[in-house]
Scaffold this motif. Sequence first.
Motif, PDB file in Angstrom:
ATOM      1  N   ILE A  26      24.787  60.948  40.308  1.00  0.00           N
ATOM      2  CA  ILE A  26      23.123  60.712  41.232  1.00  0.00           C
ATOM      3  C   ILE A  26      23.279  62.446  40.672  1.00  0.00           C
ATOM      4  O   ILE A  26      21.957  62.680  40.636  1.00  0.00           O
ATOM      5  CB  ILE A  26      23.815  60.290  42.639  1.00  0.00           C
ATOM      6  CG1 ILE A  26      24.020  59.072  42.429  1.00  0.00           C
ATOM      7  CG2 ILE A  26      22.006  60.828  43.142  1.00  0.00           C
ATOM      8  CD1 ILE A  26      24.321  58.276  44.196  1.00  0.00           C
ATOM      9  N   ARG A  27      23.710  63.503  40.507  1.00  0.00           N
ATOM     10  CA  ARG A  27      23.135  64.588  41.137  1.00  0.00           C
ATOM     11  C   ARG A  27      22.820  65.309  40.123  1.00  0.00           C
ATOM     12  O   ARG A  27      21.752  65.984  39.427  1.00  0.00           O
ATOM     13  CB  ARG A  27      24.180  65.645  41.743  1.00  0.00           C
ATOM     14  CG  ARG A  27      23.965  65.721  43.793  1.00  0.00           C
ATOM     15  CD  ARG A  27      25.148  66.625  44.060  1.00  0.00           C
ATOM     16  NE  ARG A  27      26.157  66.370  44.023  1.00  0.00           N
ATOM     17  CZ  ARG A  27      27.089  67.236  44.021  1.00  0.00           C
ATOM     18  NH1 ARG A  27      27.403  68.328  43.628  1.00  0.00           N
ATOM     19  NH2 ARG A  27      28.853  66.577  43.619  1.00  0.00           N
ATOM     20  N   ALA A  30      19.356  63.435  38.662  1.00  0.00           N
ATOM     21  CA  ALA A  30      18.359  63.938  39.928  1.00  0.00           C
ATOM     22  C   ALA A  30      17.488  64.581  39.119  1.00  0.00           C
ATOM     23  O   ALA A  30      16.389  65.138  39.771  1.00  0.00           O
ATOM     24  CB  ALA A  30      18.546  63.283  41.119  1.00  0.00           C
ATOM     25  N   MET A  40      11.954  57.495  38.073  1.00  0.00           N
ATOM     26  CA  MET A  40      12.600  57.118  39.235  1.00  0.00           C
ATOM     27  C   MET A  40      13.667  56.214  38.278  1.00  0.00           C
ATOM     28  O   MET A  40      14.862  55.275  38.645  1.00  0.00           O
ATOM     29  CB  MET A  40      12.497  56.664  40.454  1.00  0.00           C
ATOM     30  CG  MET A  40      13.579  56.728  41.337  1.00  0.00           C
ATOM     31  SD  MET A  40      14.741  57.833  41.655  1.00  0.00           S
ATOM     32  CE  MET A  40      13.143  59.360  42.320  1.00  0.00           C
ATOM     33  N   ARG A  43      15.940  57.193  36.116  1.00  0.00           N
ATOM     34  CA  ARG A  43      17.283  58.065  36.964  1.00  0.00           C
ATOM     35  C   ARG A  43      18.121  57.141  37.472  1.00  0.00           C
ATOM     36  O   ARG A  43      19.032  56.872  37.298  1.00  0.00           O
ATOM     37  CB  ARG A  43      16.423  58.357  37.718  1.00  0.00           C
ATOM     38  CG  ARG A  43      16.366  59.651  36.930  1.00  0.00           C
ATOM     39  CD  ARG A  43      14.797  60.991  38.071  1.00  0.00           C
ATOM     40  NE  ARG A  43      13.388  61.003  37.801  1.00  0.00           N
ATOM     41  CZ  ARG A  43      13.615  62.576  38.147  1.00  0.00           C
ATOM     42  NH1 ARG A  43      14.642  63.336  38.965  1.00  0.00           N
ATOM     43  NH2 ARG A  43      13.239  62.932  37.540  1.00  0.00           N
TER      44      ARG A  43
END
Length: 61
Positions: A26-27, A30, A40, A43
């Motif tokens: 996730i990081r 992001a 988004m 992602r």
Amino acid sequence: MALISLKSNLQEALEKLERVTENNSIRVVAVPPQEWQFTMEERVTMVEYLIRRQQELLELL
């Protein structure tokens, strides 16, 4: 000797793959560069793919 080296390298890669957490994925997803214009939705899809692929590889190896 080359087979032992290959197994060692594969084991090392597997151990690194096991340490990747969902939060790591996730990081990373992001913060892509702005010029990539990553939405988004894209992602979220990428994180889902990375998690699914990690699980598949861990099961395979």
